[in-house]
Design a protein around this motif. Structure first.
Motif, PDB file in Angstrom:
ATOM      1  N   ALA A 137      28.697  91.633  22.925  1.00  0.00           N
ATOM      2  CA  ALA A 137      28.205  93.003  23.089  1.00  0.00           C
ATOM      3  C   ALA A 137      29.352  94.008  23.072  1.00  0.00           C
ATOM      4  N   ILE A 138      30.467  93.657  23.708  1.00  0.00           N
ATOM      5  CA  ILE A 138      31.635  94.547  23.711  1.00  0.00           C
ATOM      6  C   ILE A 138      32.197  94.704  22.298  1.00  0.00           C
ATOM      7  N   VAL A 139      32.240  93.594  21.549  1.00  0.00           N
ATOM      8  CA  VAL A 139      32.735  93.645  20.167  1.00  0.00           C
ATOM      9  C   VAL A 139      31.831  94.515  19.306  1.00  0.00           C
ATOM     10  N   GLY A 144      30.765  99.235  16.298  1.00  0.00           N
ATOM     11  CA  GLY A 144      29.713 100.167  15.947  1.00  0.00           C
ATOM     12  C   GLY A 144      28.710  99.629  14.961  1.00  0.00           C
ATOM     13  N   THR A 145      28.712  98.321  14.725  1.00  0.00           N
ATOM     14  CA  THR A 145      27.785  97.702  13.784  1.00  0.00           C
ATOM     15  C   THR A 145      27.613  96.233  14.136  1.00  0.00           C
ATOM     16  N   LYS A 316      22.471 101.852  23.301  1.00  0.00           N
ATOM     17  CA  LYS A 316      23.341 101.784  22.132  1.00  0.00           C
ATOM     18  C   LYS A 316      23.440 100.366  21.593  1.00  0.00           C
ATOM     19  N   ILE A 317      23.504  99.379  22.488  1.00  0.00           N
ATOM     20  CA  ILE A 317      23.563  97.980  22.045  1.00  0.00           C
ATOM     21  C   ILE A 317      22.278  97.596  21.311  1.00  0.00           C
ATOM     22  N   LEU A 318      21.125  98.017  21.841  1.00  0.00           N
ATOM     23  CA  LEU A 318      19.853  97.710  21.185  1.00  0.00           C
ATOM     24  C   LEU A 318      19.761  98.391  19.828  1.00  0.00           C
ATOM     25  N   LYS A 319      20.244  99.633  19.720  1.00  0.00           N
ATOM     26  CA  LYS A 319      20.240 100.322  18.422  1.00  0.00           C
ATOM     27  C   LYS A 319      21.108  99.597  17.408  1.00  0.00           C
ATOM     28  N   ILE A 320      22.278  99.135  17.843  1.00  0.00           N
ATOM     29  CA  ILE A 320      23.171  98.418  16.935  1.00  0.00           C
ATOM     30  C   ILE A 320      22.531  97.109  16.483  1.00  0.00           C
ATOM     31  N   ARG A 321      21.886  96.408  17.398  1.00  0.00           N
ATOM     32  CA  ARG A 321      21.276  95.124  17.043  1.00  0.00           C
ATOM     33  C   ARG A 321      20.016  95.286  16.201  1.00  0.00           C
ATOM     34  N   HIS A 322      19.470  96.497  16.149  1.00  0.00           N
ATOM     35  CA  HIS A 322      18.340  96.774  15.268  1.00  0.00           C
ATOM     36  C   HIS A 322      18.787  97.343  13.924  1.00  0.00           C
ATOM     37  N   GLY A 323      20.098  97.389  13.688  1.00  0.00           N
ATOM     38  CA  GLY A 323      20.599  97.788  12.378  1.00  0.00           C
ATOM     39  C   GLY A 323      21.311  99.117  12.326  1.00  0.00           C
ATOM     40  N   TRP A 324      21.302  99.888  13.435  1.00  0.00           N
ATOM     41  CA  TRP A 324      21.985 101.171  13.427  1.00  0.00           C
ATOM     42  C   TRP A 324      23.493 100.973  13.401  1.00  0.00           C
ATOM     43  N   LYS A 329      32.967 105.169  13.876  1.00  0.00           N
ATOM     44  CA  LYS A 329      33.789 103.990  14.143  1.00  0.00           C
ATOM     45  C   LYS A 329      34.010 103.164  12.888  1.00  0.00           C
ATOM     46  N   ILE A 330      33.009 103.113  12.012  1.00  0.00           N
ATOM     47  CA  ILE A 330      33.165 102.360  10.767  1.00  0.00           C
ATOM     48  C   ILE A 330      34.205 103.016   9.877  1.00  0.00           C
TER      49      ILE A 330
END
Length: 339
Positions: A137-139, A144-145, A316-324, A329-330
């Motif tokens: 999760a920290i990574v 950011g992706t 934010k973690i849930l958004k990233i894991r759903h593809g956001w 950061k990228i």
């Protein structure tokens, strides 16, 4: 000609491997795509019964298959933690009394020393089940992706979480069995007689200590509940059982109940310590008792889990894991890689 075709089909069957998916959340691996053994096709004709050995794995393929590849890392870590804890406990419980007061406590090794090693290894392995989820999760927050690969060591660690959990359950069961064997020991019976004699010598009619009674009642109860939930986690990790559950059910059992088990195990160890945290006699040769070391890693994991569960980070973690993806950061990562 028919026998050659049988051999070819047989080798193809044994070379086929089911696919696996690496789950991104902090729960044990669900190996839903593989079975524990190859299903043998039914014999349709009676004359084929004499040739049932043709479905056995060929000798040359047996040498090509690895032996417990996912168990190697957990077993190595469990062996290292067990060895270090045993030496540490042996130094404190046996060597220290022998050096300082010439008391022979070597009889403690088979039960007392070993039973202090088992809970230490069990709760450490259980913490190592959920620690890679925290790191992942920290990574992901840092990158950011979710589309950037994890480091190889983290990827390998996450793939072996199921084995870490099963080993933790194994050591916890051994700890419960060893604890139940305490009253059956001859040394315990002699100590009980000595305590009774000392009570008579002191003219004490009642040896009841209220806080000590509450301490044992509470930590034994918590230990039983933690072991029961850990058994549930172990059962649901069996492929035949996990395949009968939906992903939401499996995730709830392995992730939510797993953290509850780790929390109960940590409280179990803390209540066992009770007021020993401030007892100077517990620090032998300036070394802390085993339970202080045992709860360090689980407390770290629980604190990190609590921080990541805060709404600002959880969303934010849930958004990233759903593809956001976090574009800023990228872009920074791409610029740094180009430089």
């Amino acid at each position: 000609m028919e026998s050659r075709l049988n051999i070819t089909n047989q080798e193809e069957l044994w070379k086929m491997k089911p696919s696996r998916n690496l789950e991104e959340d902090d729960c044990l691996n669900k190996d839903s795509g593989e079975t524990s053994m190859l299903k043998r096709p039914g014999l349709l004709h009676s004359h084929q019964a004499t040739h049932s050995d043709q479905f056995d794995c060929p000798q040359e393929l047996q040498h090509q298959q690895e032996l417990f590849p996912k168990w190697r890392l957990p077993i190595k870590i469990a062996a290292v933690v067990s060895s270090l804890t045993f030496l540490y406990t042996f130094l404190r419980e046996v060597i220290h009394p022998f050096v300082t007061s010439h008391q022979l406590y070597f009889y403690r090794i088979p039960i007392l020393v070993v039973n202090k090693v088992l809970p230490m290894v069990s709760i450490t392995l259980l913490a190592l089940v959920y620690l890679p989820g925290v790191i992942a999760a920290i990574v992901q927050l840092r990158n950011g992706t979710k589309y950037k690969k994890f480091p190889h060591w983290l990827d390998r660690w996450m793939l072996t979480r199921k084995q870490f959990g099963l080993l933790s359950f194994f050591f916890a069961v051994l700890h419960a069995i060893y604890s139940l064997s305490y009253p059956m020991r001859r040394s315990y019976r002699y100590m009980l007689l000595n305590w009774a004699y000392q009570q008579v010598q002191q003219n004490r009619e009642d040896a009841w200590i209220e806080h000590d009674v509450w301490r044992m009642e509470i930590y034994v109860s918590l230990g039983i509940v933690a072991l029961a939930i850990l058994a549930l986690l172990a059962v649901t990790s069996i492929p035949s059982v996990s395949d009968s559950l939906t992903w939401r059910e499996f995730n709830y059992i392995q992730s939510k109940l797993g953290i509850v088990t780790l929390l109960l195990g940590t409280i179990h160890a803390l209540i066992f310590a009770w007021n020993k945290w401030v007892d100077i006699k517990q620090f032998v040769w300036c070394t802390p008792p085993t339970f202080m070391i045992a709860v360090f890693l689980p407390i770290v994991v629980l604190i990190c889990k609590t921080i990541l569960f805060l709404p600002c980070l959880r969303k934010k973690i849930l958004k990233i894991r759903h593809g956001w993806e976090d574009v800023t950061k990228i872009n920074k990562t791409e610029l740094s890689s180009q430089l």
